[in-house]
Design a protein around this motif. Structure first.
Motif, PDB file in Angstrom:
ATOM      1  N   ARG A  94      20.456  -7.462  -1.021  1.00 56.99           N
ATOM      2  CA  ARG A  94      21.857  -7.822  -1.233  1.00 56.99           C
ATOM      3  C   ARG A  94      21.997  -9.152  -1.978  1.00 56.99           C
ATOM      4  NH1 ARG A  94      24.268  -6.092   4.765  1.00 56.99           N
ATOM      5  NH2 ARG A  94      24.749  -3.921   4.195  1.00 56.99           N
ATOM      6  N   VAL A  95      21.201 -10.131  -1.601  1.00 59.03           N
ATOM      7  CA  VAL A  95      21.290 -11.454  -2.236  1.00 59.03           C
ATOM      8  C   VAL A  95      20.835 -11.393  -3.689  1.00 59.03           C
ATOM      9  CG1 VAL A  95      20.307 -13.781  -2.226  1.00 59.03           C
ATOM     10  CG2 VAL A  95      21.196 -12.788  -0.102  1.00 59.03           C
ATOM     11  N   ASN A  96      19.807 -10.598  -3.982  1.00 62.92           N
ATOM     12  CA  ASN A  96      19.393 -10.438  -5.375  1.00 62.92           C
ATOM     13  C   ASN A  96      20.493  -9.810  -6.215  1.00 62.92           C
ATOM     14  OD1 ASN A  96      16.518 -11.229  -6.174  1.00 62.92           O
ATOM     15  ND2 ASN A  96      16.175 -10.285  -4.191  1.00 62.92           N
ATOM     16  N   TYR A  97      21.205  -8.862  -5.642  1.00 66.80           N
ATOM     17  CA  TYR A  97      22.339  -8.265  -6.360  1.00 66.80           C
ATOM     18  C   TYR A  97      23.457  -9.298  -6.526  1.00 66.80           C
ATOM     19  CZ  TYR A  97      26.092  -4.988  -7.544  1.00 66.80           C
ATOM     20  OH  TYR A  97      27.129  -4.338  -8.161  1.00 66.80           O
ATOM     21  N   ALA A  98      23.658 -10.116  -5.515  1.00 63.67           N
ATOM     22  CA  ALA A  98      24.669 -11.175  -5.604  1.00 63.67           C
ATOM     23  C   ALA A  98      24.331 -12.154  -6.723  1.00 63.67           C
ATOM     24  CB  ALA A  98      24.770 -11.910  -4.269  1.00 63.67           C
ATOM     25  N   CYS A  99      23.045 -12.465  -6.877  1.00 66.10           N
ATOM     26  CA  CYS A  99      22.628 -13.373  -7.959  1.00 66.10           C
ATOM     27  C   CYS A  99      22.989 -12.796  -9.318  1.00 66.10           C
ATOM     28  CB  CYS A  99      21.132 -13.626  -7.876  1.00 66.10           C
ATOM     29  SG  CYS A  99      20.637 -14.656  -6.484  1.00 66.10           S
ATOM     30  N   TYR A 100      22.787 -11.485  -9.465  1.00 64.88           N
ATOM     31  CA  TYR A 100      23.156 -10.831 -10.719  1.00 64.88           C
ATOM     32  C   TYR A 100      24.667 -10.969 -10.961  1.00 64.88           C
ATOM     33  CZ  TYR A 100      24.527  -7.071 -13.842  1.00 64.88           C
ATOM     34  OH  TYR A 100      25.104  -6.350 -14.847  1.00 64.88           O
ATOM     35  N   LEU A 101      25.460 -10.698  -9.938  1.00 67.67           N
ATOM     36  CA  LEU A 101      26.920 -10.778 -10.093  1.00 67.67           C
ATOM     37  C   LEU A 101      27.379 -12.210 -10.360  1.00 67.67           C
ATOM     38  CD1 LEU A 101      28.039  -8.340  -7.239  1.00 67.67           C
ATOM     39  CD2 LEU A 101      27.950  -7.874  -9.697  1.00 67.67           C
ATOM     40  N   LEU A 102      26.732 -13.182  -9.725  1.00 68.15           N
ATOM     41  CA  LEU A 102      27.095 -14.583  -9.941  1.00 68.15           C
ATOM     42  C   LEU A 102      26.781 -15.021 -11.370  1.00 68.15           C
ATOM     43  CD1 LEU A 102      25.809 -16.057  -6.568  1.00 68.15           C
ATOM     44  CD2 LEU A 102      28.187 -16.110  -7.348  1.00 68.15           C
ATOM     45  N   ARG A 103      25.676 -14.527 -11.902  1.00 71.91           N
ATOM     46  CA  ARG A 103      25.268 -14.912 -13.252  1.00 71.91           C
ATOM     47  C   ARG A 103      26.049 -14.164 -14.326  1.00 71.91           C
ATOM     48  NH1 ARG A 103      18.655 -14.570 -12.858  1.00 71.91           N
ATOM     49  NH2 ARG A 103      18.270 -16.662 -12.066  1.00 71.91           N
ATOM     50  N   TYR A 104      26.291 -12.899 -14.079  1.00 60.37           N
ATOM     51  CA  TYR A 104      26.702 -12.002 -15.162  1.00 60.37           C
ATOM     52  C   TYR A 104      28.166 -11.607 -15.124  1.00 60.37           C
ATOM     53  CZ  TYR A 104      25.338  -8.709 -18.862  1.00 60.37           C
ATOM     54  OH  TYR A 104      25.184  -8.048 -20.054  1.00 60.37           O
TER      55      TYR A 104
ATOM     56  N   ASN B 135      23.009 -16.138   4.691  1.00 65.68           N
ATOM     57  CA  ASN B 135      21.825 -15.436   4.180  1.00 65.68           C
ATOM     58  C   ASN B 135      21.477 -15.882   2.765  1.00 65.68           C
ATOM     59  OD1 ASN B 135      20.812 -13.309   6.173  1.00 65.68           O
ATOM     60  ND2 ASN B 135      23.022 -12.973   6.223  1.00 65.68           N
ATOM     61  N   PHE B 136      22.478 -16.186   1.957  1.00 69.23           N
ATOM     62  CA  PHE B 136      22.224 -16.644   0.589  1.00 69.23           C
ATOM     63  C   PHE B 136      21.463 -17.972   0.611  1.00 69.23           C
ATOM     64  CE2 PHE B 136      22.794 -18.222  -3.619  1.00 69.23           C
ATOM     65  CZ  PHE B 136      22.956 -17.102  -4.430  1.00 69.23           C
ATOM     66  N   VAL B 137      21.926 -18.908   1.435  1.00 64.30           N
ATOM     67  CA  VAL B 137      21.269 -20.215   1.528  1.00 64.30           C
ATOM     68  C   VAL B 137      19.851 -20.065   2.072  1.00 64.30           C
ATOM     69  CG1 VAL B 137      21.314 -22.438   2.719  1.00 64.30           C
ATOM     70  CG2 VAL B 137      23.422 -21.507   1.744  1.00 64.30           C
ATOM     71  N   LYS B 138      19.677 -19.196   3.043  1.00 62.10           N
ATOM     72  CA  LYS B 138      18.350 -18.974   3.632  1.00 62.10           C
ATOM     73  C   LYS B 138      17.345 -18.483   2.592  1.00 62.10           C
ATOM     74  CE  LYS B 138      15.999 -16.176   7.138  1.00 62.10           C
ATOM     75  NZ  LYS B 138      16.167 -15.101   8.176  1.00 62.10           N
ATOM     76  N   ILE B 139      17.792 -17.606   1.679  1.00 61.66           N
ATOM     77  CA  ILE B 139      16.886 -16.992   0.702  1.00 61.66           C
ATOM     78  C   ILE B 139      16.773 -17.822  -0.574  1.00 61.66           C
ATOM     79  CG2 ILE B 139      16.590 -14.957  -0.792  1.00 61.66           C
ATOM     80  CD1 ILE B 139      17.863 -13.330   1.538  1.00 61.66           C
ATOM     81  N   LYS B 140      17.888 -18.367  -1.063  1.00 61.40           N
ATOM     82  CA  LYS B 140      17.892 -19.079  -2.345  1.00 61.40           C
ATOM     83  C   LYS B 140      17.905 -20.599  -2.213  1.00 61.40           C
ATOM     84  CE  LYS B 140      17.744 -15.394  -4.828  1.00 61.40           C
ATOM     85  NZ  LYS B 140      16.532 -15.092  -5.608  1.00 61.40           N
ATOM     86  N   LEU B 141      18.042 -21.090  -0.991  1.00 60.72           N
ATOM     87  CA  LEU B 141      18.010 -22.532  -0.715  1.00 60.72           C
ATOM     88  C   LEU B 141      19.130 -23.295  -1.414  1.00 60.72           C
ATOM     89  CD1 LEU B 141      14.147 -23.144  -0.932  1.00 60.72           C
ATOM     90  CD2 LEU B 141      15.529 -22.500   1.056  1.00 60.72           C
ATOM     91  N   CYS B 142      20.229 -22.627  -1.669  1.00 62.27           N
ATOM     92  CA  CYS B 142      21.430 -23.273  -2.204  1.00 62.27           C
ATOM     93  C   CYS B 142      22.605 -22.342  -1.913  1.00 62.27           C
ATOM     94  CB  CYS B 142      21.307 -23.536  -3.708  1.00 62.27           C
ATOM     95  SG  CYS B 142      21.170 -22.048  -4.728  1.00 62.27           S
ATOM     96  N   THR B 143      23.814 -22.846  -2.030  1.00 64.00           N
ATOM     97  CA  THR B 143      24.982 -22.012  -1.799  1.00 64.00           C
ATOM     98  C   THR B 143      25.259 -21.134  -3.025  1.00 64.00           C
ATOM     99  OG1 THR B 143      26.561 -23.588  -2.742  1.00 64.00           O
ATOM    100  CG2 THR B 143      25.985 -23.854  -0.391  1.00 64.00           C
ATOM    101  N   PRO B 144      26.021 -20.046  -2.867  1.00 66.12           N
ATOM    102  CA  PRO B 144      26.374 -19.226  -4.030  1.00 66.12           C
ATOM    103  C   PRO B 144      27.076 -20.032  -5.121  1.00 66.12           C
ATOM    104  CG  PRO B 144      26.893 -18.059  -2.003  1.00 66.12           C
ATOM    105  CD  PRO B 144      26.506 -19.442  -1.600  1.00 66.12           C
TER     106      PRO B 144
END
Length: 251
Positions: free
Chosen positions: A188-198, A221-230
């Motif tokens: 889910r977070v990887n998909y969120a990264c795509y949406l945040l970027r694109y 969960n985003f902070v836990k995996i990416k170590l930063c906020t969305p």
């Protein structure tokens, strides 16, 4: 950039070139340590994941088996003893000019692929015989990839696929090397990264599009995996998504 991606598979070959840094690639439960300047080839339907512990910059080319039918017949129901390899300077120059560019011709691309595969086979061997039976693992990953934006649990998947929850939980941990909850959140977070970027969708909308029922759970969960906020993640992405994660798919 700094590629991390949970276990998945597809019907195409996946070629990865590591421009810089280091990366761990897990293919069918075998772990390979990739270093700067190396190439790696993942065969169709091999379950694989990417882990960057410090930093990495990679280029990826996904191409159809129809482009290399002779090689596809060679590796049918087989695997590669060593999927990572180095290229000669001449081959690397040609391949960087054709496979990772948009303006090369179809004939150049096919010729480059066969040259690359020829050099690969000079550095590895084919392990003949049936690949390890992974029908259930394929079913699990396919189901999650198709339904991760919905409210799903391992218990509901067990009921759908006709397995006991305890068996499926142990099977998942043994084969994916992480819990179902961690795998679902990474997806889910990887998909969120795509949406945040694109896209320009707001963060609350993205949270619900990724399958989270509330923004607090998404942020945690985003902070836990990416170590930063969305929000911080989006602000750091000054380049378009396609530049940060260059993937050429040849079908």
């Amino acid at each position: 950039m700094n590629l991390n991606f949970p276990s998945h598979f597809h019907r195409c070959f996946e070629l990865l070139f590591l421009d810089d840094g280091e990366m761990e690639v897990i293919i069918s439960q075998r772990c390979f340590h990739l270093k700067t300047g190396q190439f790696l080839l993942i065969l169709p339907y091999e379950i694989h994941s990417f882990i960057t512990k410090s930093q990495s910059r990679a280029q990826i080319c996904i191409f159809s088996p129809d482009y290399v039918p002779t090689f596809q017949r060679m590796i049918e129901n087989s695997s590669l003893e060593k999927p990572f390899f180095n290229l000669s300077l001449e081959a690397k120059t040609l391949i960087s000019r054709t496979l990772f560019k948009d303006n090369s011709s179809l004939l150049e691309q096919k010729a480059s692929l066969y040259l690359l595969l020829s050099e690969l086979m000079g550095q590895t061997s084919i392990i003949k015989g049936k690949k390890q039976e992974q029908d259930l693992l394929h079913k699990l990953i396919t189901f999650i990839q198709e339904h991760f934006t919905e409210s799903i649990s391992l218990k509901s998947i067990a009921g759908t696929l006709g397995y006991s929850y305890n068996y499926l939980s142990k099977y998942f941990n043994d084969n994916i090397r992480m819990s179902f909850a961690d795998f679902l959140n990474e997806t889910r977070v990887n998909y969120a990264c795509y949406l945040l970027r694109y896209t320009e969708k707001n963060i609350t909308e993205i949270a619900y599009l990724c399958g989270y029922e509330n923004i607090r759970s998404f942020n945690r969960n985003f902070v836990k995996i990416k170590l930063c906020t969305p929000k911080e993640y989006r602000e750091k992405q000054s380049q378009p998504f396609i530049d940060l994660y260059p993937v050429n798919e040849i079908t």
